[in-house]
Design an enzyme around this catalytic site. Structure first.
Site, short mmCIF file in Angstrom:
data_model
loop_
_atom_site.label_atom_id
_atom_site.label_comp_id
_atom_site.label_asym_id
_atom_site.label_seq_id
_atom_site.Cartn_x
_atom_site.Cartn_y
_atom_site.Cartn_z
N GLY A 35 15.61 -4.18 1.06
CA GLY A 35 15.68 -4.52 -0.21
C GLY A 35 15.01 -5.60 -0.81
N ILE A 67 9.44 3.03 -0.14
CA ILE A 67 10.69 2.79 0.64
C ILE A 67 11.39 1.55 0.09
CG2 ILE A 67 9.79 1.90 2.77
CD1 ILE A 67 11.86 3.68 4.37
N VAL A 68 12.61 1.72 0.11
CA VAL A 68 13.56 0.63 0.04
C VAL A 68 14.47 0.47 1.28
CG1 VAL A 68 15.50 -0.61 -1.20
CG2 VAL A 68 13.55 0.59 -2.37
N ASP A 69 14.27 -0.48 1.99
CA ASP A 69 14.56 -0.91 3.23
C ASP A 69 15.85 -1.91 3.06
OD1 ASP A 69 15.34 -1.38 6.24
OD2 ASP A 69 13.36 -0.48 6.74
N GLU A 110 8.20 2.73 -5.51
CA GLU A 110 8.11 2.24 -4.05
C GLU A 110 8.33 3.63 -3.12
OE1 GLU A 110 7.62 0.09 -1.97
OE2 GLU A 110 8.36 -1.74 -2.41
N LYS A 137 0.90 -1.36 -0.03
CA LYS A 137 0.12 -0.05 0.01
C LYS A 137 0.87 1.41 0.12
CE LYS A 137 -3.41 -2.05 3.13
NZ LYS A 137 -3.98 -1.92 4.48
C1 PRP Z 1 7.07 -1.67 3.10
C2 PRP Z 1 7.29 -0.73 1.93
C3 PRP Z 1 8.19 -1.50 0.71
C4 PRP Z 1 8.79 -2.40 1.69
C5 PRP Z 1 10.21 -2.19 1.95
O1 PRP Z 1 5.88 -2.56 2.58
O2 PRP Z 1 6.14 -0.37 1.41
O3 PRP Z 1 7.55 -2.23 -0.18
O4 PRP Z 1 8.21 -2.36 3.16
O5 PRP Z 1 10.91 -3.12 2.78
P1 PRP Z 1 12.28 -3.79 2.35
O6 PRP Z 1 13.27 -3.14 1.50
O7 PRP Z 1 12.95 -4.18 3.86
O8 PRP Z 1 11.58 -5.28 1.78
P2 PRP Z 1 5.16 -3.26 3.86
O9 PRP Z 1 5.44 -4.70 3.95
O10 PRP Z 1 5.07 -2.34 5.06
O11 PRP Z 1 3.56 -3.09 3.39
P3 PRP Z 1 3.01 -1.76 3.11
O12 PRP Z 1 3.29 -0.88 1.83
O13 PRP Z 1 1.60 -2.30 2.56
O14 PRP Z 1 2.73 -1.11 4.20
#
Ligand code: PRP
Length: 189
Positions: free
Chosen positions: A116, A112-114, A110, A54
């Site tokens: 990855g 955020i990229v955390d 996206e 989302k």
């Molecule tokens: C969040 C964000 C990215 C992902 C990044 O999604 O929207 O898609 O985490 O994290 P990463 O790089 O550590 O994989 P989330 O799973 O929180 O779902 P949401 O977008 O529905 O809140």
């Protein structure tokens, strides 16, 4: 008798997270990204923006409207954080793109990229549809938290290892609609 206005302002001050990136700075950066992307895809007759639900829904809405090139919108939904602040590393596909993206130029959008993991997984899914090209765009990038090697073509802001909310990002579904990026301390950290 209590002054209602004073009470309301006090509650807002207590509950709104501190600002990391202001609304004005976000809007400025979105315009810059849109200009860059429009220039890079100037010769492309149809760019498909794939918003990752989302979290990207607000960024995608602003970015897509600021582009000056032909574009269509698709969504894909994945989840890895469930309700907490620690990535499970196991990404789940909840909804794939609906339209046909075969032989089309795709830009994954996206919030955020955390670690990855999510973007790496998304690239695999999108490539399986046979697009002409795939690039990636994220509003926020936590380079120091990367656990997998994944290229990001367009980055709005690089940030540190902080849990951020607002402008689409949540913590346990809270604060997604804040107009700015705020910082919180999750309960599970
Ligand atoms: C969040 C964000 C990215 C992902 C990044 O999604 O929207 O898609 O985490 O994290 P990463 O790089 O550590 O994989 P989330 O799973 O929180 O779902 P949401 O977008 O529905 O809140």
């Amino acid at each position: 008798m209590l002054d209602r206005r004073f009470v309301c302002e006090s509650i807002v001050e207590q509950t709104d997270p501190p600002v990391l990136i202001s609304e004005a700075d976000i809007q400025q950066r979105v315009l810059e990204l849109a200009e860059q992307i429009s220039a890079d895809y100037a010769d492309c007759d149809q760019l498909v923006l794939v918003g990752v639900l989302k979290g990207s829904f607000i960024f995608l809405a602003d970015l897509s409207r600021a582009l000056s090139i032909p574009r269509t919108i698709e969504f894909i939904a994945v989840s890895s954080y469930e309700t907490g602040s620690v990535s499970s590393g196991a990404v789940r596909l909840i909804m794939d793109v609906r339209g046909n993206i075969e032989n089309k130029h795709v830009l994954i959008v996206e919030d955020i990229v955390d670690t990855g993991h999510t973007l790496k997984y998304l690239l695999r899914i999108i490539h399986s549809h046979g697009p002409a090209s795939v690039r990636t765009c994220t509003l926020l990038h936590k380079a120091e938290c990367a656990e997998v090697d994944v290229d990001v073509d367009y980055i709005g802001f690089n940030i540190g290892d902080e849990w951020v909310v607002g402008y689409g990002l949540d913590y346990a579904e809270r604060d997604r609609t804040l107009p700015y990026i705020g910082v919180i301390t999750p309960d599970d950290r």
